[in-house]
Design a protein around this motif. Sequence first.
Motif, mmCIF file in Angstrom:
data_model
loop_
_atom_site.group_PDB
_atom_site.id
_atom_site.type_symbol
_atom_site.label_atom_id
_atom_site.label_comp_id
_atom_site.label_asym_id
_atom_site.label_seq_id
_atom_site.Cartn_x
_atom_site.Cartn_y
_atom_site.Cartn_z
ATOM 1 N N ALA A 127 0.772 -1.290 0.114
ATOM 2 C CA ALA A 127 0.313 -0.079 -0.065
ATOM 3 C C ALA A 127 0.855 1.188 -0.060
ATOM 4 C CB ALA A 127 -0.799 -0.041 0.947
ATOM 5 N N VAL A 128 1.986 1.136 0.440
ATOM 6 C CA VAL A 128 2.967 2.391 0.492
ATOM 7 C C VAL A 128 4.047 2.298 -0.303
ATOM 8 C CG1 VAL A 128 2.374 2.757 3.013
ATOM 9 C CG2 VAL A 128 4.195 1.246 2.347
ATOM 10 N N GLU A 145 11.986 6.583 2.481
ATOM 11 C CA GLU A 145 11.470 5.120 2.404
ATOM 12 C C GLU A 145 11.368 4.836 4.101
ATOM 13 O OE1 GLU A 145 13.482 3.266 -1.356
ATOM 14 O OE2 GLU A 145 14.891 3.256 0.372
ATOM 15 N N GLN A 146 12.024 4.995 4.896
ATOM 16 C CA GLN A 146 12.023 4.850 6.289
ATOM 17 C C GLN A 146 10.559 5.524 6.600
ATOM 18 O OE1 GLN A 146 15.207 6.328 8.679
ATOM 19 N NE2 GLN A 146 16.556 5.235 7.238
ATOM 20 N N GLN A 147 10.240 6.689 6.207
ATOM 21 C CA GLN A 147 8.873 7.375 6.473
ATOM 22 C C GLN A 147 7.749 6.574 5.786
ATOM 23 O OE1 GLN A 147 8.170 9.125 9.001
ATOM 24 N NE2 GLN A 147 8.473 11.072 8.680
ATOM 25 N N PRO A 167 5.838 14.950 9.192
ATOM 26 C CA PRO A 167 5.922 13.940 8.701
ATOM 27 C C PRO A 167 7.079 14.065 7.514
ATOM 28 C CG PRO A 167 3.669 14.400 7.811
ATOM 29 C CD PRO A 167 4.101 15.345 8.980
ATOM 30 N N THR A 168 7.207 15.356 6.802
ATOM 31 C CA THR A 168 7.845 15.841 5.785
ATOM 32 C C THR A 168 9.210 16.499 6.186
ATOM 33 O OG1 THR A 168 6.573 17.539 5.150
ATOM 34 C CG2 THR A 168 6.024 15.693 4.191
ATOM 35 N N GLY A 169 9.271 16.796 7.486
ATOM 36 C CA GLY A 169 10.505 17.847 8.099
ATOM 37 C C GLY A 169 11.697 17.054 7.863
ATOM 38 N N SER A 170 12.164 15.727 7.504
ATOM 39 C CA SER A 170 13.479 15.336 7.308
ATOM 40 C C SER A 170 13.738 14.943 5.741
ATOM 41 C CB SER A 170 13.721 14.354 8.353
ATOM 42 O OG SER A 170 12.616 13.243 8.287
ATOM 43 N N VAL A 171 12.792 15.197 4.900
ATOM 44 C CA VAL A 171 12.920 14.686 3.423
ATOM 45 C C VAL A 171 13.205 15.902 2.638
ATOM 46 C CG1 VAL A 171 11.986 12.593 3.989
ATOM 47 C CG2 VAL A 171 10.687 14.325 3.300
ATOM 48 N N ASP A 172 13.444 15.529 1.485
ATOM 49 C CA ASP A 172 13.401 16.788 0.547
ATOM 50 C C ASP A 172 12.136 17.198 -0.037
ATOM 51 O OD1 ASP A 172 13.023 14.866 -1.463
ATOM 52 O OD2 ASP A 172 15.198 14.588 -2.136
ATOM 53 N N THR A 173 12.150 18.103 -0.956
ATOM 54 C CA THR A 173 10.745 18.326 -1.644
ATOM 55 C C THR A 173 10.167 17.666 -2.223
ATOM 56 O OG1 THR A 173 11.490 20.820 -1.561
ATOM 57 C CG2 THR A 173 9.480 20.498 -2.865
ATOM 58 N N LYS A 174 10.740 16.873 -3.294
ATOM 59 C CA LYS A 174 10.209 15.648 -4.060
ATOM 60 C C LYS A 174 9.552 14.524 -3.188
ATOM 61 C CE LYS A 174 11.435 12.624 -7.673
ATOM 62 N NZ LYS A 174 12.410 12.139 -8.809
ATOM 63 N N ASN A 177 6.398 15.881 -1.334
ATOM 64 C CA ASN A 177 5.248 15.471 -2.263
ATOM 65 C C ASN A 177 4.866 14.291 -2.244
ATOM 66 O OD1 ASN A 177 5.176 18.224 -2.744
ATOM 67 N ND2 ASN A 177 6.393 18.195 -4.427
ATOM 68 N N GLN A 178 5.885 13.043 -2.280
ATOM 69 C CA GLN A 178 5.311 11.881 -2.514
ATOM 70 C C GLN A 178 4.586 11.412 -1.175
ATOM 71 O OE1 GLN A 178 8.735 9.479 -3.803
ATOM 72 N NE2 GLN A 178 8.919 10.615 -5.786
ATOM 73 N N ILE A 179 5.077 11.742 -0.080
ATOM 74 C CA ILE A 179 4.560 11.267 1.312
ATOM 75 C C ILE A 179 3.090 11.880 1.365
ATOM 76 C CG2 ILE A 179 4.925 11.614 3.711
ATOM 77 C CD1 ILE A 179 7.720 11.085 3.443
ATOM 78 N N LEU A 180 2.870 13.185 0.941
ATOM 79 C CA LEU A 180 1.705 13.619 1.134
ATOM 80 C C LEU A 180 0.608 13.348 0.254
ATOM 81 C CD1 LEU A 180 2.771 17.607 1.595
ATOM 82 C CD2 LEU A 180 1.815 16.169 3.134
ATOM 83 N N ASN A 181 1.089 12.734 -1.217
ATOM 84 C CA ASN A 181 0.209 12.179 -1.785
ATOM 85 C C ASN A 181 -0.131 10.988 -1.433
ATOM 86 O OD1 ASN A 181 0.342 14.306 -4.112
ATOM 87 N ND2 ASN A 181 2.117 13.485 -4.842
#
Length: 297
Positions: A127-128, A145-147, A167-174, A177-181
Amino acid sequence: MIHCDNLVKIYKVADLEVVALQGLDLHVEAGELMAIIGNSGSGKSTLLNMLGGLDRPSAGQLTVDGKDLLKFTEADLVKYKRETVGFVWQNNARNLIPYLTAQENVELPILLKGRRKRERALELLEAVGLSHRRKNRLHQLSGGEQQRVAIAIALANQPKMLLADEPTGSVDTKMANQILNLFRELNRSMGLTVVIVTHDPLLAKKVDRVVAIRDGKTSSEMIRRKSYADELRELEEGTAAAEEESHVEYAVIDRAGRLQIPSDMLQSVGIKDSNKVRVQLEDGRIVLLPPEEKKTS
């Protein structure tokens, strides 16, 4: 799903009392995808901890999924954290056990339920979008990937609500966006209520409603003008209105009729060094004016 009425949280530090929340009101519908934003110290993380059953309010009312958290015993809290809410932290060290594989990390909370752990873990990793990385350990996975593994863990016991703290504080912008999607897809496909706490106002582009907290109270709400899917379709078809704001912002008035006005707005109309404003009715509108200057003889 969430009802906070006049919520108060006071922390005692040595001989001092710190008021983290001072009469906060918040209502979130089941199946909603929303964000809570605010500067450091605004009270947003305190609110998230109380929604997750990690802290208790000092006063007010707090119900989640029809459950009154102020009346919970310790046993009730344990059951609530296992069955109702899933939590995703910004710091992956709080989400994952480094010497286990991605699959083993997801299987661990499923053991508490006695379900078929392997099949369920594989379903969640699929699912993820990480079924191909199921045998990798923490150091072999990127931050994004860890997130994603952390999100799978948070979903392991089929919670009704997912809470995400930066949840997106330790990853780059791209990757952000993937995590938020991914949150959006989980919200749509599972009917999951998703509450994201962040300091990033750009997150508003991805969610349906944004609640801003200032000084321990809800100060404003931004509500999407049209669905995110409609916006994407208009962009693809080239029919999107030029420079149209995706959200409309509303000030929040509490039960006593009070509202918070950003300091930059007050300063722009000449209200700088005073805690008083003049309030007038003009043509059906409420108008705020700076205080009259004292006459000097």
